[in-house]
Design a protein around this motif. Structure first.
Motif, short mmCIF file in Angstrom:
data_model
loop_
_atom_site.label_atom_id
_atom_site.label_comp_id
_atom_site.label_asym_id
_atom_site.label_seq_id
_atom_site.Cartn_x
_atom_site.Cartn_y
_atom_site.Cartn_z
N PHE A 165 -35.34 19.81 58.97
CA PHE A 165 -36.25 20.17 58.87
C PHE A 165 -36.46 20.59 56.93
CE2 PHE A 165 -38.38 24.67 57.98
CZ PHE A 165 -39.24 24.22 57.90
N ALA A 166 -35.22 21.53 56.74
CA ALA A 166 -35.57 21.40 55.00
C ALA A 166 -35.36 20.98 54.11
CB ALA A 166 -34.55 23.15 55.18
N SER A 167 -34.67 19.45 54.60
CA SER A 167 -34.29 18.45 53.91
C SER A 167 -35.87 17.69 53.56
CB SER A 167 -33.08 18.05 54.32
OG SER A 167 -33.23 16.59 53.37
N HIS A 168 -36.08 17.32 55.05
CA HIS A 168 -37.03 16.32 54.87
C HIS A 168 -38.45 17.65 54.13
CE1 HIS A 168 -35.50 14.06 58.06
NE2 HIS A 168 -34.66 13.85 57.34
N LEU A 169 -39.01 18.88 54.46
CA LEU A 169 -40.09 19.60 54.17
C LEU A 169 -39.71 19.54 52.60
CD1 LEU A 169 -42.65 21.06 55.13
CD2 LEU A 169 -41.25 23.38 55.16
N LEU A 170 -39.03 19.79 51.89
CA LEU A 170 -38.82 19.53 50.15
C LEU A 170 -38.85 18.28 50.02
CD1 LEU A 170 -37.69 21.33 48.20
CD2 LEU A 170 -35.41 20.83 48.77
N GLN A 171 -38.30 17.52 50.08
CA GLN A 171 -38.15 15.91 49.72
C GLN A 171 -40.29 15.40 49.89
OE1 GLN A 171 -36.03 12.48 51.75
NE2 GLN A 171 -34.38 14.18 51.71
#
Length: 302
Positions: free
Chosen positions: A248-254
């Motif tokens: 969740f965090a990685s995809h949202l940040l990307q």
């Protein structure tokens, strides 16, 4: 010299303090209990008020020699320091032997994440007429949609969901609450689960997610069900609920580039904790660069 029973009583009182005064989650309290048990084991016949910094350093070195990582040892030391702070406050102890002791550093490992396609594949399973499949889909969609920790998922109550504005109220570490958006797919499945939950739930069960017998579901059960689902979907990695939070965090940040917003949604006290996901994003960019840029192609050995 303090007897073993007296030491056990102090440990029990401290754990009660964590539950009743600090209101830490059951999972966190279990972790503290294990760490305090290690301290009592190492102390052996030495009274807790007689332990000094050289004892603690030896305990840490012994643990490290058995293969425990710097991260786990740092957590253990933190638990011990907190225990002695409690003993000083409530039981007149004058020395905290853990002060100034540092855990050995270990290589920083980046959290494992799924690719967006893998995440979609993991969550794309039919529920048919299986109540537990519907519950699992609702749990996993919510974890990935809103970046919840396992303890936060366990702690949710039906009243924490707000379908009118598409949010969930989450109680995180230290009893801090935050409001996090729910994705549309997660909201749809959660709405279906809420109807089924009313049929399944037994008196006394307060959790949003319950077992097939209508009781509050356990953390172990959630982890087990996720591993089974990952295997069914052909995802071979060691999948656990925190992987969904990392993803969740990685995809949202990307997609957004907004580190501060990701920090708030994850409930991180410090933005430095969230910054690990910028390294994950860089890894992705580096792979693209290495694969596509003419100057990045490695020369063939003669």
């Amino acid at each position: 010299m303090m007897s073993g029973n007296s030491r056990d009583a102090l440990a029990t009182a401290y754990l009660s303090h964590l539950v009743n005064e600090r209101r830490l989650s059951p999972l966190t309290c279990e972790s503290y209990a294990r760490d305090i048990a290690v301290l009592l084991h190492f102390a052996d016949e030495t009274s807790l008020d007689q332990l000094r910094i050289h004892h603690i350093r030896r305990f840490v070195a012994q643990r490290h020699g058995k293969g425990f990582s710097g991260k786990s040892l740092a957590r253990m030391l933190s638990a011990w320091r907190g225990f002695y702070q409690y003993l000083a406050r409530d039981h007149g102890y004058t020395c905290n032997p853990c002060t100034g002791v540092r855990a050995p550093k270990s290589p920083r490992t980046l959290p494992h994440t799924l690719s967006p396609d893998e995440a979609a594949n993991l969550l794309d399973f039919p529920v048919d007429d299986d109540p537990m499949a519907l519950r699992d889909k609702a749990m996993f969609e919510l974890c990935y949609s809103s970046g919840l920790r396992l303890a936060e998922l366990i702690g949710l109550r039906p009243g924490d969901l707000n379908f009118s504005d598409g949010t969930v109220r989450v109680t995180g570490k230290g009893g801090k609450t935050r409001i996090v958006p729910i994705g549309s797919q997660a909201a749809r499945v959660l709405s279906e689960w809420m109807k089924l939950r009313e049929v399944l739930v037994k008196p006394g069960a307060t959790a949003l997610f319950v077992s097939r017998y209508g009781r509050n579901i356990s953390p172990r059960s959630i982890s087990h069900r996720l591993k089974i689902q990952a295997a069914r979907q052909g995802i071979g990695a060691n999948i656990h609920p925190h992987v969904l939070r990392h993803s969740f965090a990685s995809h949202l940040l990307q997609s957004s580039g907004d580190l501060r917003a990701v920090q708030e949604m994850l409930g991180h006290a410090s933005i430095s904790t969230t910054q690990v996901y910028t390294h994950l994003d860089f890894q992705h960019l580096a792979k693209v660069y290495d694969a596509a840029h003419p100057r990045a192609r490695k020369k063939e050995k003669p």
